[in-house]
Design an enzyme around this catalytic site. Structure first.
Site, PDB file in Angstrom:
ATOM      1  CB  SER A 149      -0.934  -0.049   1.207  1.00 26.96           C
ATOM      2  OG  SER A 149      -1.980   0.862   1.066  1.00 26.96           O
ATOM      3  CG  ASP A 315      -5.889  -3.940  -3.729  1.00 24.95           C
ATOM      4  OD1 ASP A 315      -6.746  -3.045  -3.548  1.00 24.95           O
ATOM      5  OD2 ASP A 315      -4.682  -3.792  -3.453  1.00 24.95           O
ATOM      6  CG  HIS A 348      -5.464  -2.446  -0.077  1.00 30.82           C
ATOM      7  ND1 HIS A 348      -4.452  -2.406  -1.015  1.00 30.82           N
ATOM      8  CD2 HIS A 348      -5.092  -1.609   0.926  1.00 30.82           C
ATOM      9  CE1 HIS A 348      -3.515  -1.569  -0.577  1.00 30.82           C
ATOM     10  NE2 HIS A 348      -3.873  -1.082   0.578  1.00 30.82           N
TER      11      HIS A 348
END
Lengths: 377, 198
Positions: A149, A315, A348
């Site tokens: 991320s 994601d 995610h």
């Protein structure tokens, strides 16, 4: 929750740091943690970058919250990133709230917490600051830099800023720029915080208030975006809490509601609302395309870094397509790049949960890269 | 490694840049990296095999060559390898031409549908052939566009592709294919290995 900040390791950087916004930080603190041992040749170092809500406590016990490190499943003795073998370093980003210089810390010029007087920072600023840790440990070149991320964004940015200082880079579940949807979610979070009267224009630390509701809602919105539709459905479906039928009230009837509330309010105990504003802003401003006049390849041109790009099938915050754009940019300059899309139901957040295919890829790449790197240095 | 992979590896220059399209578990690429010191890259559609390749330290991308070759710049490799997978593409002709755009030369190997055992099965049994190199039954085969060595020659002529080397493999023995012996080699070869350029 009792937080114990006394045991945080910190280094004080005396060198001024010119930020993207034009402001110069005359010096700053970096709170960090390390795991494993740096070997004599100093060629077994791995620099981990944390995500929005993360911190320097990658594994073992977070000495501040007394909970497990956020990447306990991937990093540690005999884990994918094996701390018997590698020296893992992670720093709290500047702008964060786990000991590095940020809006919660005391502004030396006023003696009060910075609050909104803290300058707006970028991913580039965060990475420039953290590079000082390598100097501190005398590490010329890390084996790898990596993160998921926002950590992945930092891993990308690191390669553009310090191409000579890492042998490999593993950007996970990220993108080379924030999409409109990414920005929209972050704006929702910021608006939630700023709409809380307790936020007090960012002065809550001085006025003794806590914008619990705002920050909790911000976290809830974020949390939804980290999970996949199918993942949520499998975990909660329409399951009710203890009762057998809905109560015709606005209390939490459904399990998913109480889960979200729990995620939101437990976050408030360990995170600073202003830090949330600053860090989400930094993510929104991240744009490697813009930094390179629209040509992403230029960002990495001439670098000899080995890349391993990893995305997750469900994601939708940083979809595989975004990772593929990075792969294409790297391919077009002949960079050494591997890419895997891991099939997972966990959205995610897949990089934070037990995902064997992901861990295997990570381990395989790092171990094989080390075999090459240790012969080079 | 398979015998035919060894033959293929023999066509690769030392220190060259190589793209292995459909590199599988990466064994050929690893062999080339170790023995020919190539700067190698791979594309593979199967995630598990990509993981195996990555664990070997190879730069392999999970992707579909049919869609993803387009992102590679012109002449970025010395050799592109397509090892017994040409027949599995929807548009093998386009893939072949893409390979020759990306790489100066391409090495393509095909299971020869003109091999006498293959022909015989179809003629005598009246069923789709199943052989060592074509182990699938008609309903589960990944092979969409089977061709013979002669077909391959014809396509190269059609697209102005030069065949620099043409090798027949049969019972782990190799021999050269030429225009003069094309008919007989088309009958006797299990596999054809071609070094082509544009």
């Amino acid at each position: 929750m009792n937080l114990n900040f006394s045991s945080i390791k910190k280094i004080k950087i005396e060198k001024p740091l010119l930020l993207d916004c034009g402001v110069t930080l005359s010096g700053f603190n970096l709170a960090y943690e390390t795991y494993g041992k740096l070997n004599e040749k100093k060629n077994n170092a791995i620099l981990v970058f944390h995500a929005l809500s993360g911190d320097q406590f990658v594994t073992e016990t977070n000495t501040v919250t007394n909970k497990d490190g956020w990447w306990n499943l991937a990093v540690g003795k005999d884990k994918s990133i094996d701390t018997n073998k590698y020296f893992v370093i992670c720093a709290n980003v500047i702008g964060g709230c786990m000991g590095s210089t940020g809006p919660k810390e005391i502004d030396p010029s006023t003696g009060k917490p910075y609050g909104l007087n803290f300058p707006v920072i970028t991913i580039k600023d965060m990475v420039s600051a953290q590079a000082h840790l390598l100097d501190y440990f005398g590490i010329k070149k890390t084996l790898a830099v990596l993160g998921g991320s926002m950590g992945g964004m930092q891993a990308l940015q690191f390669c553009t800023l310090f191409p000579e200082r890492t042998y490999a880079s593993i950007p996970i579940a990220c993108a080379a720029s924030h999409s409109a949807q990414n920005i929209a979610f972050n704006e929702l979070a910021r608006q939630a915080i700023m709409a809380d009267p307790e936020w007090d224009n960012g002065n809550y630390l001085t006025s003794g208030k806590v914008p619990r509701k705002g920050l909790a809602i911000a976290r809830m919105a974020g949390h939804i975006s980290y999970l996949s539709e199918q993942g949520l459905q499998n975990k909660f479906g329409r399951k009710l809490q203890k009762q057998t039928d809905v109560k015709f009230t606005f209390d939490a009837d459904f399990e998913v509601e109480s889960y979200l509330k729990y995620q939101g309010y437990s976050f408030v105990d360990r995170f600073d609302a202003n830090s949330y504003l600053y860090i989400t802003r930094a993510m929104d401003y991240f744009d490697l395309y813009k930094q390179n006049n629209g040509n992403l390849s230029k960002a990495f041109d001439g670098s000899k870094i080995k890349y391993c790009i990893i995305s997750f099938s469900t994601d939708w915050l940083y979809p595989t397509l975004e990772s593929k754009k990075i792969v294409i940019a790297l391919n077009s300059i002949g960079a050494e790049v591997s890419f895997v899309e891991i099939v997972s139901n966990n959205g995610h957040d897949s990089f934070l949960v037990d995902e064997p295919a992901f861990f295997n890829t990570l381990k395989g790449f790092i171990d094989s890269t080390y075999e090459e790197f240790k012969n080079e240095i | 490694m398979r015998f035919e992979d060894d033959v293929l590896a023999g066509l690769i220059d030392i220190n060259s840049r190589v793209l292995d399209v459909g590199c599988g578990d990466g064994n050929l690429l690893l062999h080339l990296k170790k023995n020919k010191k190539v700067d190698g890259r791979g594309i593979e559609i199967d995630q598990k095999k990509v993981q195996e390749s990555v664990a070997k330290g190879l730069a392999v991308i999970e992707g579909d060559a049919e869609k993803d070759l387009i992102s590679y710049p012109n002449s970025s490799f010395d050799f592109a390898i397509l090892n017994q997978s040409l027949q599995q593409f929807y548009d093998p002709r386009k893939v072949m031409n893409e390979l020759l755009r990306i790489a100066k030369k391409a090495i393509i190997t095909i299971p020869n549908f003109g091999y006498w055992k293959v022909r015989l099965q179809l003629v005598l049994r009246g069923t789709m052939p199943v052989t060592k190199n074509l182990p699938y039954t008609w309903y589960n085969t990944p092979n969409l566009h089977m061709c013979t060595i002669k077909d391959f020659y014809n396509l190269c002529r059609l697209d102005n592709i030069t065949i620099e080397k043409s090798i027949s493999v049969s019972s782990d023995k190799i021999s050269n294919i030429q225009r003069g012996n094309l008919e007989i080699k088309n009958l006797l070869s299990e596999i054809g290995i071609f070094l082509i350029k544009k």
